[in-house]
Write a protein that holds these residues in place. Structure first.
Motif, PDB file in Angstrom:
ATOM      1  N   MET A 178       0.866  -1.169   0.000  1.00  0.00           N
ATOM      2  CA  MET A 178       0.000   0.000   0.000  1.00  0.00           C
ATOM      3  C   MET A 178       0.911   1.230   0.000  1.00  0.00           C
ATOM      4  O   MET A 178       1.783   1.361   0.869  1.00  0.00           O
ATOM      5  CB  MET A 178      -0.908   0.016   1.234  1.00  0.00           C
ATOM      6  CG  MET A 178      -1.717   1.295   1.389  1.00  0.00           C
ATOM      7  SD  MET A 178      -2.914   1.249   2.759  1.00  0.00           S
ATOM      8  CE  MET A 178      -1.858   0.837   4.163  1.00  0.00           C
ATOM      9  N   VAL A 179       0.737   2.093  -0.981  1.00  0.00           N
ATOM     10  CA  VAL A 179       1.526   3.314  -1.055  1.00  0.00           C
ATOM     11  C   VAL A 179       0.772   4.410  -0.305  1.00  0.00           C
ATOM     12  O   VAL A 179      -0.386   4.694  -0.613  1.00  0.00           O
ATOM     13  CB  VAL A 179       1.771   3.733  -2.517  1.00  0.00           C
ATOM     14  CG1 VAL A 179       2.649   4.986  -2.566  1.00  0.00           C
ATOM     15  CG2 VAL A 179       2.428   2.594  -3.292  1.00  0.00           C
ATOM     16  N   ALA A 180       1.425   5.013   0.686  1.00  0.00           N
ATOM     17  CA  ALA A 180       0.751   6.001   1.534  1.00  0.00           C
ATOM     18  C   ALA A 180       1.691   7.164   1.825  1.00  0.00           C
ATOM     19  O   ALA A 180       2.919   6.998   1.886  1.00  0.00           O
ATOM     20  CB  ALA A 180       0.284   5.360   2.834  1.00  0.00           C
ATOM     21  N   ASP A 181       1.111   8.339   2.000  1.00  0.00           N
ATOM     22  CA  ASP A 181       1.884   9.528   2.347  1.00  0.00           C
ATOM     23  C   ASP A 181       2.002   9.724   3.852  1.00  0.00           C
ATOM     24  O   ASP A 181       2.953  10.330   4.337  1.00  0.00           O
ATOM     25  CB  ASP A 181       1.237  10.779   1.750  1.00  0.00           C
ATOM     26  CG  ASP A 181       1.302  10.780   0.232  1.00  0.00           C
ATOM     27  OD1 ASP A 181       2.348  10.383  -0.312  1.00  0.00           O
ATOM     28  OD2 ASP A 181       0.304  11.158  -0.403  1.00  0.00           O
ATOM     29  N   ARG A 182       1.006   9.233   4.603  1.00  0.00           N
ATOM     30  CA  ARG A 182       1.010   9.418   6.056  1.00  0.00           C
ATOM     31  C   ARG A 182       0.125   8.351   6.685  1.00  0.00           C
ATOM     32  O   ARG A 182      -0.649   7.681   6.006  1.00  0.00           O
ATOM     33  CB  ARG A 182       0.520  10.822   6.419  1.00  0.00           C
ATOM     34  CG  ARG A 182      -0.849  11.175   5.866  1.00  0.00           C
ATOM     35  CD  ARG A 182      -1.184  12.648   6.085  1.00  0.00           C
ATOM     36  NE  ARG A 182      -0.290  13.506   5.339  1.00  0.00           N
ATOM     37  CZ  ARG A 182      -0.530  13.930   4.094  1.00  0.00           C
ATOM     38  NH1 ARG A 182      -1.644  13.557   3.488  1.00  0.00           N
ATOM     39  NH2 ARG A 182       0.307  14.711   3.469  1.00  0.00           N
ATOM     40  N   PHE A 183       0.243   8.199   7.994  1.00  0.00           N
ATOM     41  CA  PHE A 183      -0.624   7.267   8.707  1.00  0.00           C
ATOM     42  C   PHE A 183      -1.106   7.918   9.989  1.00  0.00           C
ATOM     43  O   PHE A 183      -0.553   8.923  10.454  1.00  0.00           O
ATOM     44  CB  PHE A 183       0.068   5.927   8.980  1.00  0.00           C
ATOM     45  CG  PHE A 183       1.290   6.001   9.866  1.00  0.00           C
ATOM     46  CD1 PHE A 183       1.177   5.825  11.243  1.00  0.00           C
ATOM     47  CD2 PHE A 183       2.552   6.221   9.338  1.00  0.00           C
ATOM     48  CE1 PHE A 183       2.289   5.877  12.066  1.00  0.00           C
ATOM     49  CE2 PHE A 183       3.675   6.281  10.140  1.00  0.00           C
ATOM     50  CZ  PHE A 183       3.541   6.102  11.513  1.00  0.00           C
TER      51      PHE A 183
END
Length: 289
Positions: A178-183
């Motif tokens: 999963m490509v994500a910028d923030r969590f």
């Protein structure tokens, strides 16, 4: 490549008929579908939008009346019921307006957020090709009954120390990214109340979050099939622990991408080595909006 079939089945099911309830898909993903297709899914989204706008319009009228009635009642006499009507009605009016703005095209950071039970794109390798599939963020392992969604509501995360236990049918076999910028994480604030913190790599690069996924099918053929996934978590990064949370997603290095997506179940040690060599950007945090 975009696995069109998974997008279609999320909305239309295995039998080619629209699913009974609107699937939970981030608005940003729906906007991509509305712009680029598949056309049958885009048309179904437009139909759901129209029905939702109608319902929200009626909800706005009802809640505005509730607020007005409550305010008039408070002018005559202060009661708990009237105060609650004003508070709840006002909040519901704001929520309805936000959703109407979203459907109308107003951009928001929430457009990209996923929560447990929400679908999002996941990168996998099948047939030697990188494919993006639409999957639910809460894994239902193949072969398990659908009641696992309720029995084990925390299966949106897979703990590293349990990969060869609960997740043994997926670990070493079905890996995704999963490509994500923030969590985001829930932590206890100074006053003891819950706070939601937003973590983002100081370096600004997208995170490559290691995931496990499953293709669930109903052996009785009564329930639709389901693609779903879980993000793998490890011991917390120091700055995440200092902020009050006890786990951190595993953000793998780009050079390990192919090895992760094409695992060898006979060499689990190599997969753990990928975890040990994960990226350690400093995760800056702030209170989530």
């Amino acid at each position: 490549i975009m696995d069109i079939e998974t997008y279609v089945k999320t909305y239309w099911g295995d039998d080619g008929r629209p699913v009974g309830r609107r699937p939970k898909v981030p608005r940003a993903a729906e906007r991509d579908i509305l712009e680029h297709g598949p056309p049958e899914v885009a048309e179904l989204i437009r139909q759901w939008d129209a029905a939702e706008v109608d319902g929200l319009t009626r909800e706005l009228f009802s809640q505005r009346k509730r607020v007005a009635d409550g305010e008039r009642a408070l002018q005559a006499k202060a009661t708990k019921k009237a105060a609650e009507d004003v508070r709840i009605g006002t909040n519901k009016v704001k929520a309805a307006r936000r959703r109407l703005d979203t459907i109308a095209g107003k951009a928001s950071e929430q457009d990209h957020r996923i929560y447990p039970g929400v679908y999002c794109p996941v990168l996998v390798i099948e047939g030697g090709k990188r494919q993006v599939k639409l999957m639910r963020y809460q894994c239902r392992p193949a072969g398990k009954p659908s009641l696992y969604d309720r029995k084990y509501p925390g299966t949106y995360n897979a703990r590293r120390d349990n990969l060869e236990g609960f997740w043994k049918e997926q670990f070493g076999y079905r890996h995704g990214i999963m490509v994500a910028d923030r969590f985001y994480e829930n932590v206890e604030g100074p006053d003891g109340a819950n706070q939601v913190l937003e973590f983002e790599p100081r370096t600004g690069e997208p995170m490559l979050v290691a995931c496990l996924w499953s293709h669930w099918t109903d052996p009785k053929g009564k329930e639709p099939g389901l693609l779903s996934f879980a993000a793998i978590t490890d011991e917390p990064e120091p700055e995440v622990a200092a902020a009050g949370h006890d786990r951190t997603i595993i953000n793998i290095k780009p050079e390990h991408l192919e090895a992760w997506l094409q695992p060898d179940p006979a060499d689990l040690a190599a997969l753990y080595a990928i975890f040990d060599d994960k990226r350690h950007p400093f995760y800056e945090h702030r209170l989530a909006a």
